[in-house]
Scaffold this motif. Structure first.
Motif, mmCIF file in Angstrom:
data_model
loop_
_atom_site.group_PDB
_atom_site.id
_atom_site.type_symbol
_atom_site.label_atom_id
_atom_site.label_comp_id
_atom_site.label_asym_id
_atom_site.label_seq_id
_atom_site.Cartn_x
_atom_site.Cartn_y
_atom_site.Cartn_z
ATOM 1 N N GLN A 27 1.081 -6.915 9.125
ATOM 2 C CA GLN A 27 2.181 -7.006 7.770
ATOM 3 C C GLN A 27 1.380 -5.917 6.846
ATOM 4 O OE1 GLN A 27 2.003 -11.037 6.986
ATOM 5 N NE2 GLN A 27 3.982 -11.465 8.103
ATOM 6 N N GLN A 28 0.106 -6.215 6.580
ATOM 7 C CA GLN A 28 -0.532 -5.086 5.540
ATOM 8 C C GLN A 28 -0.380 -3.734 6.145
ATOM 9 O OE1 GLN A 28 -1.888 -5.945 2.632
ATOM 10 N NE2 GLN A 28 -2.363 -3.702 2.456
ATOM 11 N N PHE A 29 -0.505 -3.268 7.402
ATOM 12 C CA PHE A 29 -0.554 -2.131 7.927
ATOM 13 C C PHE A 29 0.880 -1.703 7.769
ATOM 14 C CE2 PHE A 29 0.535 0.593 11.590
ATOM 15 C CZ PHE A 29 -0.371 1.672 11.484
ATOM 16 N N SER A 30 1.997 -2.346 7.916
ATOM 17 C CA SER A 30 3.321 -2.008 8.098
ATOM 18 C C SER A 30 3.501 -1.493 6.365
ATOM 19 C CB SER A 30 4.170 -3.055 8.208
ATOM 20 O OG SER A 30 5.546 -2.880 8.013
ATOM 21 N N THR A 31 2.912 -2.388 5.551
ATOM 22 C CA THR A 31 3.191 -1.892 4.005
ATOM 23 C C THR A 31 2.398 -0.447 3.745
ATOM 24 O OG1 THR A 31 3.109 -3.931 3.299
ATOM 25 C CG2 THR A 31 2.651 -2.431 1.687
ATOM 26 N N TRP A 32 1.438 -0.265 4.045
ATOM 27 C CA TRP A 32 0.632 0.959 4.094
ATOM 28 C C TRP A 32 1.208 2.085 4.707
ATOM 29 C CZ3 TRP A 32 -5.421 0.862 3.503
ATOM 30 C CH2 TRP A 32 -5.681 0.159 2.278
ATOM 31 N N LEU A 33 1.751 1.844 5.969
ATOM 32 C CA LEU A 33 2.384 2.987 6.806
ATOM 33 C C LEU A 33 3.516 3.379 6.274
ATOM 34 C CD1 LEU A 33 2.305 4.737 9.294
ATOM 35 C CD2 LEU A 33 3.565 2.957 10.755
ATOM 36 N N ASN A 34 4.274 2.614 5.848
ATOM 37 C CA ASN A 34 5.461 2.757 5.089
ATOM 38 C C ASN A 34 5.560 3.469 3.515
ATOM 39 O OD1 ASN A 34 7.648 1.454 6.863
ATOM 40 N ND2 ASN A 34 7.361 -0.370 5.933
ATOM 41 N N GLU A 35 4.409 3.168 3.063
ATOM 42 C CA GLU A 35 4.176 4.188 1.985
ATOM 43 C C GLU A 35 3.596 5.370 2.213
ATOM 44 O OE1 GLU A 35 2.762 -0.136 -0.991
ATOM 45 O OE2 GLU A 35 1.306 1.505 -0.251
ATOM 46 N N ALA A 36 2.756 5.507 3.362
ATOM 47 C CA ALA A 36 2.317 6.707 3.696
ATOM 48 C C ALA A 36 3.643 7.804 4.026
ATOM 49 C CB ALA A 36 1.478 6.775 4.973
ATOM 50 N N ILE A 37 4.510 7.089 4.600
ATOM 51 C CA ILE A 37 5.662 7.852 5.104
ATOM 52 C C ILE A 37 6.490 8.156 3.722
ATOM 53 C CG2 ILE A 37 7.974 7.729 6.246
ATOM 54 C CD1 ILE A 37 6.585 5.707 8.299
ATOM 55 N N THR A 38 6.671 7.384 2.901
ATOM 56 C CA THR A 38 7.372 7.596 1.825
ATOM 57 C C THR A 38 6.726 8.470 0.908
ATOM 58 O OG1 THR A 38 8.208 5.128 1.577
ATOM 59 C CG2 THR A 38 8.341 6.407 -0.425
ATOM 60 N N ALA A 39 5.478 8.553 0.760
ATOM 61 C CA ALA A 39 4.717 9.526 0.033
ATOM 62 C C ALA A 39 4.745 10.969 0.746
ATOM 63 C CB ALA A 39 3.342 9.293 -0.070
ATOM 64 N N GLN A 40 5.305 10.988 1.913
ATOM 65 C CA GLN A 40 5.294 12.192 2.761
ATOM 66 C C GLN A 40 3.922 13.002 2.929
ATOM 67 O OE1 GLN A 40 8.292 14.401 0.424
ATOM 68 N NE2 GLN A 40 9.770 13.883 1.644
ATOM 69 N N VAL A 41 2.798 12.244 3.189
ATOM 70 C CA VAL A 41 1.816 12.716 3.689
ATOM 71 C C VAL A 41 1.834 13.181 5.022
ATOM 72 C CG1 VAL A 41 0.514 10.731 2.439
ATOM 73 C CG2 VAL A 41 0.838 10.682 4.889
#
Length: 212
Positions: A27-41
């Motif tokens: 669940q923590q990974f899902s949050t961070w991955l979604n934030e990375a995608i949203t940030a367009q890294v």
């Protein structure tokens, strides 16, 4: 390069606190991955995969995550490649995501198994045609004389399989079954936040803070 030793960066973007992190690591990974995608890294789905050979020496390469859930993390590759051969001998691996712009690292360790044929078939069918033909054309990790070999193999595969190539028997998915996750958030003065989720024998995740 004499200036390498002087290269430094102060990490001050965010923090990672036990009380604000998810109870389950995926669940923590899902949050961070979604934030990375949203940030367009750049390539948020890219991860380093580490395996160990018969000689006990590790090797790494970049692969792309293609799925995850409470069971683990999935990627696809050639089973006859170096990583495939090493996983056949030692079915344990480590994964690492590094989202530089967010000053974050995720590390995952555990046992690796092949996904089902049905999962591999479904993903293979979803790939672009060129990628499906490429799976037939490339003898991954083997020595070849020139790029012309790949081009010729691709042409041969296109002629043989047409628009609907089936999945090669030497190609498919792996799933890493996590036994340990670590979430690293850069902090000021090198006092970084490190949270580890460790799987106990009863199947429960223990969350603990590590010194940076």
């Amino acid at each position: 390069m004499d200036d390498l030793a002087s290269l430094r960066k102060s990490y001050e973007r965010a923090e990672l606190d036990e009380t604000a992190s998810a109870p389950e690591p995926w669940q923590q990974f899902s949050t961070w991955l979604n934030e990375a995608i949203t940030a367009q890294v750049p390539e948020p789905n890219a991860m380093t995969l580490a395996t160990v050979g018969a000689n006990g020496r590790p090797s790494t390469r970049i692969v792309l995550i293609k799925g995850f859930d409470p069971r683990g993390v999935v990627w696809y590759t050639n089973y006859d490649s170096r990583k495939g051969q090493e996983l056949a001998l030692h079915p344990f691996a480590a994964l690492q995501f590094h989202w530089v712009e967010l000053e974050r690292v995720v590390r995952i360790e555990g046992r690796v198994e092949k996904v089902s044929d049905e999962e591999s078939d479904a993903y293979f069918k979803s790939r672009p045609l060129d990628s499906r033909l490429g799976a037939w054309a490339s003898p991954q990790s083997q020595v070849i004389s020139s790029r012309a070999v790949l081009v010729a193999n691709a042409a041969k595969a296109a002629a043989q399989h047409g628009l609907h190539p089936s999945r090669p028997p030497h190609w498919g998915g792996y799933r890493l079954l996590p036994e340990q996750w670590e979430f690293w958030q850069g902090r000021k003065s090198r006092l970084h936040d490190r949270l580890r989720y460790r799987l106990e024998d009863g199947g429960q995740w223990v969350r603990e803070r590590l010194a940076p």
